[in-house]
Write an enzyme that holds these catalytic residues in place. Sequence first.
Site, PDB file in Angstrom:
ATOM      1  N   SER A 108      -4.681 -14.049   6.608  1.00 42.90           N
ATOM      2  CA  SER A 108      -5.239 -13.174   5.581  1.00 42.90           C
ATOM      3  C   SER A 108      -4.120 -12.371   4.936  1.00 42.90           C
ATOM      4  CB  SER A 108      -6.258 -12.225   6.200  1.00 42.90           C
ATOM      5  OG  SER A 108      -6.606 -11.185   5.306  1.00 42.90           O
ATOM      6  N   SER A 109      -4.339 -11.986   3.699  1.00 42.01           N
ATOM      7  CA  SER A 109      -3.337 -11.172   3.001  1.00 42.01           C
ATOM      8  C   SER A 109      -3.222  -9.771   3.596  1.00 42.01           C
ATOM      9  CB  SER A 109      -3.685 -11.070   1.513  1.00 42.01           C
ATOM     10  OG  SER A 109      -4.964 -10.491   1.343  1.00 42.01           O
ATOM     11  N   CYS A 110      -4.190  -9.358   4.419  1.00 45.21           N
ATOM     12  CA  CYS A 110      -4.145  -8.017   5.003  1.00 45.21           C
ATOM     13  C   CYS A 110      -3.072  -7.886   6.090  1.00 45.21           C
ATOM     14  CB  CYS A 110      -5.496  -7.620   5.566  1.00 45.21           C
ATOM     15  SG  CYS A 110      -5.957  -8.487   7.076  1.00 45.21           S
ATOM     16  N   TYR A 137      -8.122  -6.273  12.508  1.00 44.48           N
ATOM     17  CA  TYR A 137      -8.220  -7.642  11.982  1.00 44.48           C
ATOM     18  C   TYR A 137      -6.837  -8.172  11.627  1.00 44.48           C
ATOM     19  CZ  TYR A 137      -9.693 -11.527   8.972  1.00 44.48           C
ATOM     20  OH  TYR A 137      -9.873 -12.770   8.400  1.00 44.48           O
ATOM     21  N   LYS A 141      -4.710 -11.442  13.158  1.00 42.94           N
ATOM     22  CA  LYS A 141      -4.193 -12.526  12.317  1.00 42.94           C
ATOM     23  C   LYS A 141      -2.671 -12.681  12.473  1.00 42.94           C
ATOM     24  CE  LYS A 141      -7.909 -14.205  10.534  1.00 42.94           C
ATOM     25  NZ  LYS A 141      -8.289 -15.602  10.820  1.00 42.94           N
ATOM     26  N   HIS A 180     -17.403  -8.265   1.256  1.00 47.66           N
ATOM     27  CA  HIS A 180     -16.195  -7.924   0.524  1.00 47.66           C
ATOM     28  C   HIS A 180     -16.562  -7.420  -0.876  1.00 47.66           C
ATOM     29  CE1 HIS A 180     -14.417 -10.650   3.635  1.00 47.66           C
ATOM     30  NE2 HIS A 180     -13.507  -9.698   3.615  1.00 47.66           N
TER      31      HIS A 180
END
Length: 315
Positions: A108-110, A137, A141, A180
């Site tokens: 994920s980009s997070c 989260y 990841k 989201h």
Amino acid sequence: MDKNAVIYIAGHRGMVGSAIYRKLKKEGYNRIITRSSAALDLRDQESVGQFFAKEKPEYVFLAAAKVGGIVANNTYRAEFLYDNLVIQNNVIHQSYVNGVTKLMFLGSSCIYPKLAPQPLKETYLLTGLLEPTNEPYAIAKIAGIKLCEAYRDQYGCNFISVMPTNLYGEGDNYHREHSHVLPALIRKIHEAKVNDYPSVSVWGSGEPKREFLYADDLADACYFLMTHYDEKEPVNIGTGEDLSIKELALLICRVIGFKGDLIFDQSKPDGTPRKLMDVSKLHALGWKHQTILKKGVTKAYLDFLESTQALRYAQ
């Protein structure tokens, strides 16, 4: 991948997994293995081991994860960390034990630092503090990426990692609080239109900027990388284009036909100020997205209308 290869999609009922499934079927792959969470709990180490030993998949797309929007991430912090760690640990380890030819881990980009320079390059990983609201989260990841790298380093496994940007599309989650931002806005603005509300409340200031990729474009990129990329370093998947939440809300209003006002509730968190992916690496490999945002939002809204959720949410 040979057309007769046995391919396991972990998380095939989710938006990402189902898009990958459609893509593989379109490309002529018929030996695709799937299991619902009821049939196979990926948090159960013994069950996952038995599944891999029996089915012997040659390729694995690891799209299974516990996901949600900013409120869900911040509320269920323990679950988001524990469940995601256990799921990916079990699938990645059993892929090694059972000799999987290649595995793709979807991150994920997070994972990138909250205040990292924009656009986000793959090399920015672990260079700063994470956004607090989705830190559990993100840590899970990051652990998945590093686990793939470790199995590659120690055992020579061809495990690759990809980092999608914010996604939307067919089969998205439109829950009032746990979705989201894009699907949440589709639901809110749809409800406002059918109920003739004068305005819609949008969380936050509307100023943060976000990038959005249609899920079927992601699936196309995943297929491309599964067949063209074998390196250790993660690859960002996105459009390389972003817009503010206010601009997104206005676009959705136009698509849905809502004429009322937007009220920005600044008591709600904004999250990361900006999150734009640097996709120069992916472009250099030869892949670029095809679905422009307005077309994608229109398709997503039509999918929402066709779902039973739309009827329920309009009440």
